[in-house]
Design an enzyme around this catalytic site. Structure first.
Site, PDB file in Angstrom:
ATOM      1  N   HIS A 261       7.233 -40.363 -24.623  1.00  0.00           N
ATOM      2  CA  HIS A 261       7.344 -39.717 -23.091  1.00  0.00           C
ATOM      3  C   HIS A 261       6.149 -38.749 -22.976  1.00  0.00           C
ATOM      4  O   HIS A 261       6.332 -37.686 -23.669  1.00  0.00           O
ATOM      5  CB  HIS A 261       8.773 -39.051 -22.688  1.00  0.00           C
ATOM      6  CG  HIS A 261       8.889 -38.530 -21.382  1.00  0.00           C
ATOM      7  ND1 HIS A 261       9.584 -39.513 -20.549  1.00  0.00           N
ATOM      8  CD2 HIS A 261       8.442 -37.378 -20.927  1.00  0.00           C
ATOM      9  CE1 HIS A 261       9.461 -38.740 -19.439  1.00  0.00           C
ATOM     10  NE2 HIS A 261       8.916 -37.630 -19.724  1.00  0.00           N
ATOM     11  N   CYS A 262       5.401 -39.036 -22.078  1.00  0.00           N
ATOM     12  CA  CYS A 262       4.262 -38.137 -21.926  1.00  0.00           C
ATOM     13  C   CYS A 262       4.503 -37.127 -20.665  1.00  0.00           C
ATOM     14  O   CYS A 262       4.679 -37.325 -19.593  1.00  0.00           O
ATOM     15  CB  CYS A 262       2.860 -38.887 -21.539  1.00  0.00           C
ATOM     16  SG  CYS A 262       1.285 -37.965 -21.453  1.00  0.00           S
ATOM     17  N   VAL A 263       4.509 -35.781 -21.114  1.00  0.00           N
ATOM     18  CA  VAL A 263       4.641 -34.847 -19.972  1.00  0.00           C
ATOM     19  C   VAL A 263       3.896 -34.536 -19.388  1.00  0.00           C
ATOM     20  O   VAL A 263       3.979 -34.103 -18.140  1.00  0.00           O
ATOM     21  CB  VAL A 263       5.064 -33.299 -20.932  1.00  0.00           C
ATOM     22  CG1 VAL A 263       6.348 -33.361 -21.620  1.00  0.00           C
ATOM     23  CG2 VAL A 263       3.901 -33.116 -21.549  1.00  0.00           C
TER      24      VAL A 263
END
Length: 408
Positions: A261-263
């Site tokens: 999950h890329c912020v």
């Protein structure tokens, strides 16, 4: 609703003009603070929720709520950069503190398992503000050609287009119609027993195996399948996951070939958007390095970009040069961080391993560290450099496999 009205978090109709009315939580908090009394548990969270609910702007179908995490980068970034341009020591302090603050906020939200738009807002506003400073402070000096500005603009547009594609569906698995009860459709008949030892038992066992908030599937052997072929049951989404799929604890969904999950894009990176994610990182690196080079050639003429980055005597001779040099260093810090992320991604693709698989392999001590620990080779899907890249370039081009070999 008119443009200035909205329905608040209590379900009542409210107006923007009444933003300071009926603030019981805030009034009580101020009274306790003035009388040196401690706040009751949850008082600060309630005050923050009330303020966030009333932070809105007028819109056609009713006032739209503004996400609080969007605001700090828009206000603080220009202020910090302008202050840093006043003196060399101020620039050193601020440019050293910014990465520390960003990393602290990342670990804070990661520990609380919260989704935030802060990093996406910071990234997009940084791009826009750096481009604005380039056009306002660097181009008027006359050392940048029109064609170079066009190339830089095209690179920025291509990067934003790839980022827009990366923001789309990463490959979410469809949620079953009835989520209250586990779906038996994807499981073999012989693996489903009575209610005392059937899927309810699976759900309980899998819940006890959750690690760090991530739903880890509980695998059951099927009597109808060959030995070694397993079904991966997600207790959160109540479905059978295909090979390499994982459950994202922030999005609350299962994603095909989940990487992480890329912020920075506020979304998962999975089977459907992994290529666009790599493309966006690549365009960002090329555009950023090109913009840094053009700026350093303008304010530090006669020196190579690498030397000028560390030694530019005339950088603080005037405020325009100081601001440009400060923005160059800010871009260099961000580019170094994104370059590290891109390097790790390229190495993972070369060994056909995802970030999630590498993390689980480290936890279970089933992978081996390579290249000084930059990549974790699980050996499960590694078929050689060319085959691994061919597999990555073909992601999303064919319908998902449903054969027994792809079920783990």
């Amino acid at each position: 609703l008119c443009c200035c009205e909205y329905v608040d978090r209590r379900g009542r109709r409210n107006h923007l003009a009444a933003c300071c009315c009926d603030c019981e939580e805030l009034d009580d908090g101020c009274d306790r603070w003035l009388t040196c009394k401690s706040l009751p548990p949850g008082a600060l969270e309630s005050i923050a929720d009330t303020i966030a609910d009333r932070l809105r702007v007028p819109w056609f179908s009713g006032a739209v709520r503004i996400n609080v995490s969007l605001v700090p980068p828009l206000v603080l970034l220009p202020v910090f950069l302008h202050v840093a341009a006043l003196h060399f020591l101020l620039g050193l302090i601020i440019l050293t503190s910014l990465p520390v603050v960003v990393l602290w906020y990342y670990y804070l939200t990661h520990r609380r398992k919260e989704r935030t738009l802060f990093f996406l807002s910071l990234g997009l506003f940084s791009l826009g503000y750096m481009y604005y400073v380039f056009l306002r402070e660097v181009v008027p000096r006359g050392h940048v050609e029109y064609s170079q500005v066009v190339i830089l603009t095209c690179g920025l547009i291509l990067m934003l287009a790839a980022l827009s594609r990366a923001k789309k569906d990463p490959g979410y698995l469809p949620i079953p119609a009835g989520t209250e009860k586990p779906s038996h459709q994807g499981l073999p008949n012989k693996s489903v027993r009575g209610s005392s030892s059937g899927l309810h038992g699976i759900s309980g066992a899998a819940s006890s195996r959750a690690v760090n908030g991530e739903a880890k599937g509980f695998c059951r052997m099927s009597a109808e399948q060959p030995e070694g072929v397993k079904k991966d049951w997600c207790t959160k989404c109540q479905l059978v996951r295909p090979a390499r799929a994982g459950h994202c604890r922030l999005c609350g969904r299962c994603v095909r070939r989940l990487d992480h999950h890329c912020v920075w894009i506020n979304s998962c990176v999975g089977e459907q958007n992994h290529q666009a994610f790599i493309l966006a990182l690549s365009f960002f690196m090329l555009t950023s390095v090109y913009g840094i080079t053009l700026t350093l050639h303008t304010i530090c003429r006669g020196r190579t970009p690498f030397v000028a980055l560390f030694y530019c005597p005339g950088a603080y001779s005037d405020y325009s040069s100081a601001l440009s040099f400060t923005c160059v260093w800010y871009c260099a810090i961000v580019t170094a961080g994104m370059g590290y992320i891109l390097l790790i991604q390229l190495l993972n693709i070369s060994y056909n391993v995802t970030e999630r698989e590498a993390r689980l392999a480290l936890r279970d001590n089933t992978g081996r560290r390579l290249l000084g620990g930059l990549v974790i080779d699980t050996g499960q899907y590694n078929r050689g450099l060319l085959c691994n890249w061919s597999h990555f370039l073909s992601l999303g081009s064919s319908p998902p496999q449903r054969s027994a070999e792809d079920i783990v």
